[in-house]
Enzyme design. Structure first.
Site, PDB file in Angstrom:
ATOM      1  N   ALA A 188       3.346   7.276  -4.024  1.00 24.09           N
ATOM      2  CA  ALA A 188       3.597   7.297  -5.722  1.00 24.09           C
ATOM      3  C   ALA A 188       5.258   6.654  -5.208  1.00 24.09           C
ATOM      4  O   ALA A 188       5.732   7.348  -6.161  1.00 24.09           O
ATOM      5  CB  ALA A 188       3.548   8.412  -6.370  1.00 24.09           C
ATOM      6  N   GLY A 189       5.620   6.022  -4.629  1.00 23.33           N
ATOM      7  CA  GLY A 189       7.071   5.628  -4.416  1.00 23.33           C
ATOM      8  C   GLY A 189       7.459   4.716  -5.416  1.00 23.33           C
ATOM      9  O   GLY A 189       8.705   3.889  -4.923  1.00 23.33           O
ATOM     10  N   GLY A 190       6.375   3.343  -5.819  1.00 28.17           N
ATOM     11  CA  GLY A 190       6.906   2.378  -6.475  1.00 28.17           C
ATOM     12  C   GLY A 190       6.904   1.337  -4.963  1.00 28.17           C
ATOM     13  O   GLY A 190       7.571   0.008  -4.758  1.00 28.17           O
TER      14      GLY A 190
ATOM     15  N   ASP B 192      -0.350  -5.747  -7.188  1.00 31.51           N
ATOM     16  CA  ASP B 192       0.524  -5.806  -5.657  1.00 31.51           C
ATOM     17  C   ASP B 192      -0.367  -6.139  -4.484  1.00 31.51           C
ATOM     18  O   ASP B 192       0.290  -6.638  -3.480  1.00 31.51           O
ATOM     19  CB  ASP B 192       1.209  -4.655  -5.828  1.00 31.51           C
ATOM     20  CG  ASP B 192       1.931  -4.537  -6.154  1.00 31.51           C
ATOM     21  OD1 ASP B 192       2.668  -4.850  -7.471  1.00 31.51           O
ATOM     22  OD2 ASP B 192       2.139  -3.093  -6.532  1.00 31.51           O
TER      23      ASP B 192
ATOM     24  N   PRO C  72       5.884   5.977   1.817  1.00 29.79           N
ATOM     25  CA  PRO C  72       5.694   7.406   1.014  1.00 29.79           C
ATOM     26  C   PRO C  72       4.784   7.070  -0.691  1.00 29.79           C
ATOM     27  O   PRO C  72       4.236   5.750  -0.568  1.00 29.79           O
ATOM     28  CB  PRO C  72       7.246   7.092  -0.086  1.00 29.79           C
ATOM     29  CG  PRO C  72       7.917   6.687   1.293  1.00 29.79           C
ATOM     30  CD  PRO C  72       7.371   6.111   2.236  1.00 29.79           C
TER      31      PRO C  72
ATOM     32  N   ALA D 178       3.763   0.589  -3.128  1.00 32.42           N
ATOM     33  CA  ALA D 178       3.030  -0.801  -2.755  1.00 32.42           C
ATOM     34  C   ALA D 178       2.318   0.164  -1.979  1.00 32.42           C
ATOM     35  O   ALA D 178       1.356  -0.498  -1.261  1.00 32.42           O
ATOM     36  CB  ALA D 178       2.966  -2.631  -2.527  1.00 32.42           C
ATOM     37  N   GLY D 179       2.176   1.276  -0.916  1.00 32.29           N
ATOM     38  CA  GLY D 179       1.611   1.940  -0.031  1.00 32.29           C
ATOM     39  C   GLY D 179       0.155   1.890  -0.745  1.00 32.29           C
ATOM     40  O   GLY D 179      -0.313   1.139   0.697  1.00 32.29           O
ATOM     41  N   GLY D 180      -0.525   1.924  -1.491  1.00 34.60           N
ATOM     42  CA  GLY D 180      -1.456   1.866  -1.942  1.00 34.60           C
ATOM     43  C   GLY D 180      -2.021   0.787  -1.801  1.00 34.60           C
ATOM     44  O   GLY D 180      -3.018   0.388  -1.225  1.00 34.60           O
ATOM     45  N   SER D 181      -1.207  -0.076  -2.268  1.00 33.90           N
ATOM     46  CA  SER D 181      -2.314  -1.641  -2.639  1.00 33.90           C
ATOM     47  C   SER D 181      -1.802  -2.397  -1.069  1.00 33.90           C
ATOM     48  O   SER D 181      -3.142  -2.956  -0.809  1.00 33.90           O
ATOM     49  CB  SER D 181      -1.084  -2.744  -3.130  1.00 33.90           C
ATOM     50  OG  SER D 181      -1.324  -2.058  -4.387  1.00 33.90           O
TER      51      SER D 181
ATOM     52  N   LYS E  76       6.131  -3.209   0.259  1.00 33.16           N
ATOM     53  CA  LYS E  76       7.186  -3.813  -0.611  1.00 33.16           C
ATOM     54  C   LYS E  76       8.185  -3.465  -1.206  1.00 33.16           C
ATOM     55  O   LYS E  76       8.379  -2.388  -1.861  1.00 33.16           O
ATOM     56  CB  LYS E  76       6.035  -4.739  -1.120  1.00 33.16           C
ATOM     57  CG  LYS E  76       5.204  -4.507  -2.595  1.00 33.16           C
ATOM     58  CD  LYS E  76       6.525  -4.448  -3.893  1.00 33.16           C
ATOM     59  CE  LYS E  76       5.648  -3.152  -5.114  1.00 33.16           C
ATOM     60  NZ  LYS E  76       6.092  -2.479  -6.011  1.00 33.16           N
TER      61      LYS E  76
HETATM   62  O1  C5P Z   1      -2.606  -3.322 -10.807  1.00 28.66           O
HETATM   63  P1  C5P Z   1      -2.588  -1.694 -11.038  1.00 28.66           P
HETATM   64  O2  C5P Z   1      -3.758  -1.454 -10.193  1.00 28.66           O
HETATM   65  O3  C5P Z   1      -1.466  -1.886  -8.990  1.00 28.66           O
HETATM   66  O4  C5P Z   1      -1.578  -1.331 -11.411  1.00 28.66           O
HETATM   67  C1  C5P Z   1      -1.844   0.037 -11.963  1.00 28.66           C
HETATM   68  C2  C5P Z   1      -0.862   0.185 -13.517  1.00 28.66           C
HETATM   69  O5  C5P Z   1       0.269  -0.532 -13.245  1.00 28.66           O
HETATM   70  C3  C5P Z   1      -2.267  -0.884 -14.816  1.00 28.66           C
HETATM   71  O6  C5P Z   1      -2.777   0.207 -14.404  1.00 28.66           O
HETATM   72  C4  C5P Z   1      -1.185  -0.520 -15.972  1.00 28.66           C
HETATM   73  O7  C5P Z   1      -1.164   0.547 -16.248  1.00 28.66           O
HETATM   74  C5  C5P Z   1       0.316  -0.742 -14.853  1.00 28.66           C
HETATM   75  N1  C5P Z   1       0.648  -2.008 -14.673  1.00 28.66           N
HETATM   76  C6  C5P Z   1       1.060  -2.809 -15.679  1.00 28.66           C
HETATM   77  N2  C5P Z   1       1.393  -4.023 -15.936  1.00 28.66           N
HETATM   78  C7  C5P Z   1       1.238  -4.682 -14.272  1.00 28.66           C
HETATM   79  C8  C5P Z   1       0.991  -4.496 -13.515  1.00 28.66           C
HETATM   80  C9  C5P Z   1       0.342  -2.580 -13.277  1.00 28.66           C
HETATM   81  O8  C5P Z   1       1.027  -2.291 -16.990  1.00 28.66           O
HETATM   82  N3  C5P Z   1       2.259  -6.046 -14.507  1.00 28.66           N
END
Ligand code: C5P
Length: 300
Positions: free
Chosen positions: A101-103, A141, A99, A105-108, A12
């Site tokens: 940890a790229g922003g 995500d 990739p 949402a690969g893990g998600s 995403k």
């Molecule tokens: O929800 P997710 O586990 O992907 O979020 C990872 C980290 O990103 C959270 O632990 C938090 O530090 C940060 N986060 C946040 N606010 C959001 C989504 C994520 O601070 N709305």
């Protein structure tokens, strides 16, 4: 032969990412528009006596992907099994192209894929709303990665509503070496906004009307990301990359999510290939929007 299910799930990007002041639970209120882009991980699951996971990196570094029960794929399998009161386990495999940890949402998206894959493998036919609620437990995500397309995200990003769009959008997706930690970027956002205070986030009406009209050029002007100053502080090289892309003719350029991936909106595939050539280390060209997590193979 044992049964197996393979699910394809997209990366995403965030067309806009408005971030409000941190909530008591540590998350931030978001007003975002997600778009699923044509870059996919595949997740395969098979029945097994105990949970296990392997990861193959297709041209990318996967050394940081956990291969124990903390991996979102196995957490998703456990969550769905518990939800239905099943004592099932899986042998899972991720074919990774997104990739890490790229922003993006690969893990998600792997977690979203695993929910959909296990639901098919076990024949549990979980209603959509229930699946989205389970997805929200896995990460902010994850519901969007189940849904795909283009959608508004609110709450901490887990509440998703589809958005009307017309046509296709072409993106250059430029991963950056090293990755950025999402909590670290949000933490720096808190420090940077400590004095002025973060505003309650809103989605621009201009952005939504550009999407409705299929107007790539208009959309380019409305791209925004409140996490960008924090990402620039951690990675000063990113600002320079955005300039290179804009100079090469992209309609708009931003850091996606918490970065460090940057994305460049173009008119067409040919335009995107052209913009991509401006970078020393070219990225990927992808069309959007695309589908969310979906079964591509089911062997019974
Ligand atoms: O929800 P997710 O586990 O992907 O979020 C990872 C980290 O990103 C959270 O632990 C938090 O530090 C940060 N986060 C946040 N606010 C959001 C989504 C994520 O601070 N709305």
């Amino acid at each position: 032969m044992s049964s197996q299910v393979t699910v394809s799930a997209p990366a995403k990007i965030n067309l806009c990412l408005g971030v409000g002041p941190v909530r008591p639970d540590g998350f931030h209120p978001l007003a975002t528009v997600y778009q699923a882009v044509g870059l996919f991980d595949d997740v395969r699951v098979r029945p097994a006596a105990a949970d296990s996971i392997t990861v193959y990196g297709d041209g990318i570094d996967v050394s940081e992907v956990p291969t124990d029960e903390t991996n979102l794929v196995l957490r998703a399998a456990r969550l769905l099994a518990d939800h239905h009161g099943l004592d099932e386990h899986v042998e899972a495999h991720i074919h990774k192209r997104i990739p890490v940890a790229g922003g993006l949402a690969g893990g998600s998206t792997d977690g979203a894929a695993a929910l959909v894959a296990c639901d098919a493998l076990w024949g549990t036919r979980t209603p959509r709303e229930e699946l989205l609620a389970l997805a929200a437990e896995l990460g902010s995500d994850v519901p969007f990665c189940v849904m795909g397309g283009t959608a508004i995200g609110s709450g901490r990003g887990e509440l998703v509503t589809p958005v009307m769009t017309r046509g296709s959008y072409w993106w250059v997706i430029l991963p950056a070496e090293g990755g950025l930690s999402t909590p670290a970027v949000y933490g720096l956002f808190d420090r940077l906004t400590e004095e002025s205070g973060a505003d309650d986030p809103e989605i621009s009406a201009l952005l939504l009307s550009a999407l409705r009209a299929g107007d790539s050029e208009g959309l380019g002007d409305t791209l925004s990301n409140d996490l960008q100053p924090a990402a620039f502080t951690l990675r000063p090289d990113l600002a320079e990359l955005l300039e290179i892309g804009l100079d090469a003719g992209a309609f708009g350029a931003i850091v996606t999510g918490s970065g460090p991936t940057t994305v460049y909106l173009c008119e067409s595939r040919a335009h995107a290939l052209d913009v991509n050539r401006a970078f020393d280390h070219p990225g990927l060209v992808a069309e959007a929007p695309v589908h969310g997590a979906r079964v591509i193979e089911h062997k019974r």
